[in-house]
Design a protein around this motif. Structure first.
Motif, PDB file in Angstrom:
ATOM      1  N   UNK A 249      49.118  38.906  51.070  1.00 17.99           N
ATOM      2  CA  UNK A 249      47.779  38.540  50.616  1.00 17.99           C
ATOM      3  C   UNK A 249      47.087  39.737  49.998  1.00 17.99           C
ATOM      4  N   UNK A 250      46.104  39.463  49.156  1.00 18.92           N
ATOM      5  CA  UNK A 250      45.394  40.544  48.470  1.00 18.92           C
ATOM      6  C   UNK A 250      44.357  41.151  49.403  1.00 18.92           C
ATOM      7  N   UNK A 251      43.984  42.384  49.135  1.00 22.80           N
ATOM      8  CA  UNK A 251      42.889  42.970  49.907  1.00 22.80           C
ATOM      9  C   UNK A 251      41.650  43.049  49.014  1.00 22.80           C
ATOM     10  N   UNK A 252      40.482  43.014  49.636  1.00 26.13           N
ATOM     11  CA  UNK A 252      39.232  43.075  48.888  1.00 26.13           C
ATOM     12  C   UNK A 252      38.864  44.506  48.536  1.00 26.13           C
ATOM     13  N   UNK A 253      39.219  45.406  49.428  1.00 26.93           N
ATOM     14  CA  UNK A 253      38.820  46.801  49.209  1.00 26.93           C
ATOM     15  C   UNK A 253      39.787  47.720  49.954  1.00 26.93           C
ATOM     16  N   UNK A 254      40.024  48.879  49.346  1.00 23.11           N
ATOM     17  CA  UNK A 254      40.882  49.887  49.975  1.00 23.11           C
ATOM     18  C   UNK A 254      39.999  51.042  50.442  1.00 23.11           C
ATOM     19  N   UNK A 255      40.261  51.499  51.648  1.00 19.51           N
ATOM     20  CA  UNK A 255      39.587  52.702  52.163  1.00 19.51           C
ATOM     21  C   UNK A 255      40.621  53.823  52.142  1.00 19.51           C
ATOM     22  N   UNK A 256      40.614  54.655  51.119  1.00 16.12           N
ATOM     23  CA  UNK A 256      41.629  55.716  51.073  1.00 16.12           C
ATOM     24  C   UNK A 256      41.184  56.903  51.926  1.00 16.12           C
ATOM     25  N   UNK A 257      41.831  57.066  53.078  1.00 15.86           N
ATOM     26  CA  UNK A 257      41.420  58.130  54.003  1.00 15.86           C
ATOM     27  C   UNK A 257      42.358  59.322  53.869  1.00 15.86           C
TER      28      UNK A 257
END
Ligand code: ADP
Ligand code: MG
Length: 379
Positions: A110-118
């Protein structure tokens, strides 16, 4: 699916926002990134967010990681390659991620709405990951390609800061070609700076490869040491003063960036060196974060104003920590802008926001919301 609107918009379907938390990575700050992810995984409100933990191994392989923060703590954590490889489809809108394991049918996530690149350092904080996410048509928290790249490269960061009239200290750059073809000229340029100097990889972080050099005859070895991390080296005159840091968060809508109260990094034993990697990450080298920094009000105002201006100068988005020296003669000088500052629950950046009225979970929320609010593509 409409993800143009902020997730707190009451008109939005009640579906949870899917957030990929990306951590680990190819840089020297792999384990630090894992520790950050542990903090963020614990802080995210699972009633509102569906979290997809994505690890990047030291070799750069993307894997679906277990949602188990305890595995990521302790400062020595590693993303294991044993899980299925994660494939990110490219395109102009988010497409389902795919988990591929040899000998098995690929599984759609499934697609993600937002990525949190940590991620900290090269291949994470430097615009490369941000470029990949742009190509995948996926929203992400934090700065875009250019600001990330400029923030990672101390050479270009200085040019951009100076170009905006912000105060920086004297420096010289040693490119790989200048070092190969005319090292004497490079050393002459260093000699024109007052000793001591700081010799640093242009694109590293966490003080990796940074040496304080007191004597001209030690410059060469320090340059070679910095080159282990980056063939391009920057040499700066040492600034004598206190280290002050300010956290910046992008404003909502057309609001200007928000600056936190300033904090100070105080080494408990300044004679033991500078704010180096061991001091940052090993418990044995004590330091105190003094928050808010004990500064005259005019200096606090100046730091906060410069922090917002530095954020805008680089075109930062989301978050940045702007680091300063408050010199013995009373000047405020920008040292650097970090587009993905230390972000464990114990790091300076969240601590500065905590002291400014925003808790760690609220801060994580802010970053996700800011990312959801912004348009993708050119903006
Ligand atoms: N020009 C300088 N004058 C005095 N101290 C410096 C200077 N440059 C770096 N340092 C010291 O070295 C540390 C790491 O350098 P910094 O430029 O912040 O690199 P990094 O990106 O690795 O954090 C600083 O926090 C500070 O303690
Ligand atoms: Mg620094």
């Amino acid at each position: 699916m409409d993800i143009q609107r902020p997730a707190h918009d009451p008109a939005l379907p009640s579906r949870k926002v899917r957030v990929a938390v990306v951590f680990g990575g190819r840089s020297g700050e792999h384990s630090v990134s894992c520790a950050t992810a542990a903090g963020v995984l614990r802080a995210m409100d699972r009633d509102r967010y569906e979290v997809v933990p994505v690890g990047i191994t030291r070799e750069g392989r993307w894997v679906l990681a277990p949602d188990e923060p305890e595995l990521l703590e302790g400062g020595r954590a590693e993303v294991s390659a044993s899980n299925g490889q994660l494939l990110v489809p490219l395109g102009s809108s988010p497409a389902p991620l795919v988990v591929s394991e040899s000998g098995q049918v690929p599984q759609e996530l499934g697609a993600v709405d937002v990525v949190l690149p940590l991620l900290h350092g090269p291949y994470g904080e430097d615009g490369t990951l941000q470029g990949l996410l742009e190509m995948a048509g996926t929203r992400y928290a934090g700065s875009g390609v250019l600001a990330s790249a400029v923030g990672m490269d101390k050479h270009y960061m200085k040019i951009v800061l100076a170009g905006h009239g912000l105060p920086i200290g004297p420096y010289t750059v040693i490119t790989p070609r200048s070092w190969r073809t005319d090292p004497a000229a490079a050393l002459d340029a260093v000699a024109s700076l007052e000793m001591p100097v700081f010799v640093k990889p242009s694109r590293a972080g966490s003080s990796l490869g940074v040496t304080k050099v007191e004597r001209p005859e030690d410059v060469e070895a320090a340059v070679v040491a910095a080159q282990q991390h980056d063939p391009k080296v920057i040499v700066e005159a040492a600034v004598s003063g206190r280290e002050i840091e300010c956290a910046v968060l992008e404003g909502h809508g057309d609001d200007p960036p928000r600056a936190s109260v300033p904090g100070e990094v105080v080494l408990d034993n300044p004679d033991s060196g500078f704010y180096d990697y061991d001091t940052k990450y090993l418990d044995t080298a004590p330091l105190t974060m003094s928050i808010p920094a004990d500064l005259p009000e005019a200096v606090t105002d100046r730091v906060r104003d410069l922090a917002g201006r530095a954020f805008d100068a680089l075109g930062c988005e989301g978050l940045a920590r702007v680091d300063f020296f408050y010199t013995d003669s009373g000047d405020v000088v920008v040292n650097e802008v970090n587009t993905m500052p230390g972000f464990t629950p114990y790091s300076m950046y969240p601590a500065l926001w905590q002291a400014s009225g925003l808790s760690y979970p609220e801060l994580v929320d802010e970053l996700v919301q800011l990312a959801l609010e912004r348009p993708d593509g050119l903006r």
